[in-house]
Design an enzyme around this catalytic site. Structure first.
Site, PDB file in Angstrom:
ATOM      1  N   ILE A  69       0.889  -1.151   0.000  1.00 43.09           N
ATOM      2  CA  ILE A  69       0.000   0.000   0.000  1.00 43.09           C
ATOM      3  C   ILE A  69       0.935   1.211   0.000  1.00 43.09           C
ATOM      4  O   ILE A  69       1.871   1.282   0.793  1.00 43.09           O
ATOM      5  CB  ILE A  69      -0.955  -0.027   1.215  1.00 43.09           C
ATOM      6  CG1 ILE A  69      -1.838   1.214   1.270  1.00 43.09           C
ATOM      7  CG2 ILE A  69      -0.251  -0.221   2.526  1.00 43.09           C
ATOM      8  CD1 ILE A  69      -2.972   1.104   2.333  1.00 43.09           C
ATOM      9  N   SER A  70       0.727   2.133  -0.918  1.00 42.92           N
ATOM     10  CA  SER A  70       1.659   3.250  -1.087  1.00 42.92           C
ATOM     11  C   SER A  70       1.685   4.153   0.135  1.00 42.92           C
ATOM     12  O   SER A  70       0.730   4.229   0.910  1.00 42.92           O
ATOM     13  CB  SER A  70       1.246   4.089  -2.301  1.00 42.92           C
ATOM     14  OG  SER A  70       1.212   3.305  -3.463  1.00 42.92           O
ATOM     15  N   GLN A  71       2.798   4.880   0.246  1.00 43.92           N
ATOM     16  CA  GLN A  71       2.954   5.933   1.256  1.00 43.92           C
ATOM     17  C   GLN A  71       1.821   6.960   1.091  1.00 43.92           C
ATOM     18  O   GLN A  71       1.461   7.293  -0.043  1.00 43.92           O
ATOM     19  CB  GLN A  71       4.301   6.582   0.954  1.00 43.92           C
ATOM     20  CG  GLN A  71       4.716   7.712   1.820  1.00 43.92           C
ATOM     21  CD  GLN A  71       5.936   8.409   1.218  1.00 43.92           C
ATOM     22  OE1 GLN A  71       6.223   8.309   0.020  1.00 43.92           O
ATOM     23  NE2 GLN A  71       6.664   9.113   2.047  1.00 43.92           N
TER      24      GLN A  71
END
Ligand code: SAH
Length: 221
Positions: A69-71
């Site tokens: 899950i992206s930053q």
């Protein structure tokens, strides 16, 4: 305040507010609709139980099946450069946890989201439905082929790293539309924004460097 919100010893709404101020506003995210969506969506719900404590940390986090899950900053930046308006139909490639999808569903009219790993798609759908998002369509399959029956899309977001310009997806983008995608090799990409002009012309620019998991498919790796 119920026990779930306090889980981990922290008030999640306050943690989200801090995330928006320190990680997003302070770094130049300006679009108030994007900031409001990031302040609203409960990121912890999209994480595995072990990772929930870390939901508002300034980093990407591992999810199941070797995906990430992206930053938060990258989610906000990609969303801001896409300029989603309330009447827009949006195609997302790489449903993953569903977190980015929730942000897009807050901003647009409808999101069509494609994920190649069925278990991820199903879990994301469960979370998004439990949160009340009724404006999302789900598909399990190769997102590099897009979603021809629902095209053209006003906006397209690719959340996995493509080896080259995603031509097939550009074909499914409406004129005047924008597509954002990480494009490069497996170790690093440019976050590219493509704008579809009249007569099939495309204008492109790079926003920044980034690192995403690979886009695996017919028009990917
Ligand atoms: N948007 C996600 C992040 C996803 S990570 C989130 O907010 O959590 C990238 C995702 O793209 C992974 O789940 C991976 O399985 C998926 N993916 C990779 N190649 C794909 C393809 N060709 N079609 C659909 N999904 C793909």
């Amino acid at each position: 305040m119920d026990i779930l919100q306090r889980e981990g010893g922290e008030d999640r709404a306050a943690a989200r507010q801090r995330m928006v101020e320190r990680q997003l506003r302070a770094r130049g995210i300006r679009d108030e609709r994007v900031l409001a969506a990031m302040e609203k969506v409960p990121r912890e719900r999209f994480l595995t139980p072990e990772m929930r404590r870390r939901a508002y940390e300034d980093r990407a986090l591992p999810t199941d099946h070797g995906q990430t899950i992206s930053q938060p900053y990258m989610v906000a930046l990609m969303t801001e450069v896409l300029r989603v308006e309330p009447d827009h139909g949006v195609l997302e490639i790489g449903t993953g946890s569903g977190y980015q999808c929730a942000i897009l569903a807050e901003l647009g009219r409808c999101v069509w989201t494609v994920e190649r790993i069925a278990a991820l798609s199903e879990r994301a759908r469960g979370v998004l439905e439990a949160l009340g998002y009724a404006n999302v369509e789900y598909r399990v399959g190769d997102g590099t082929l897009g979603w021809p029956e629902a095209a053209p899309f006003d906006r397209i977001m690719v959340t996995a790293g493509a080896p080259r310009r995603p031509e097939r997806l550009l074909e499914q983008l409406a004129e005047g539309g924008f597509l954002v995608a990480p494009v490069g090799d497996r170790y690093g990409q440019d976050l590219m924004v493509y704008e579809k002009l009249a007569a099939g012309a495309v204008r492109e620019h790079s926003v920044c460097k980034c690192v995403f998991v690979p886009l695996v498919g017919d028009d990917g790796w």
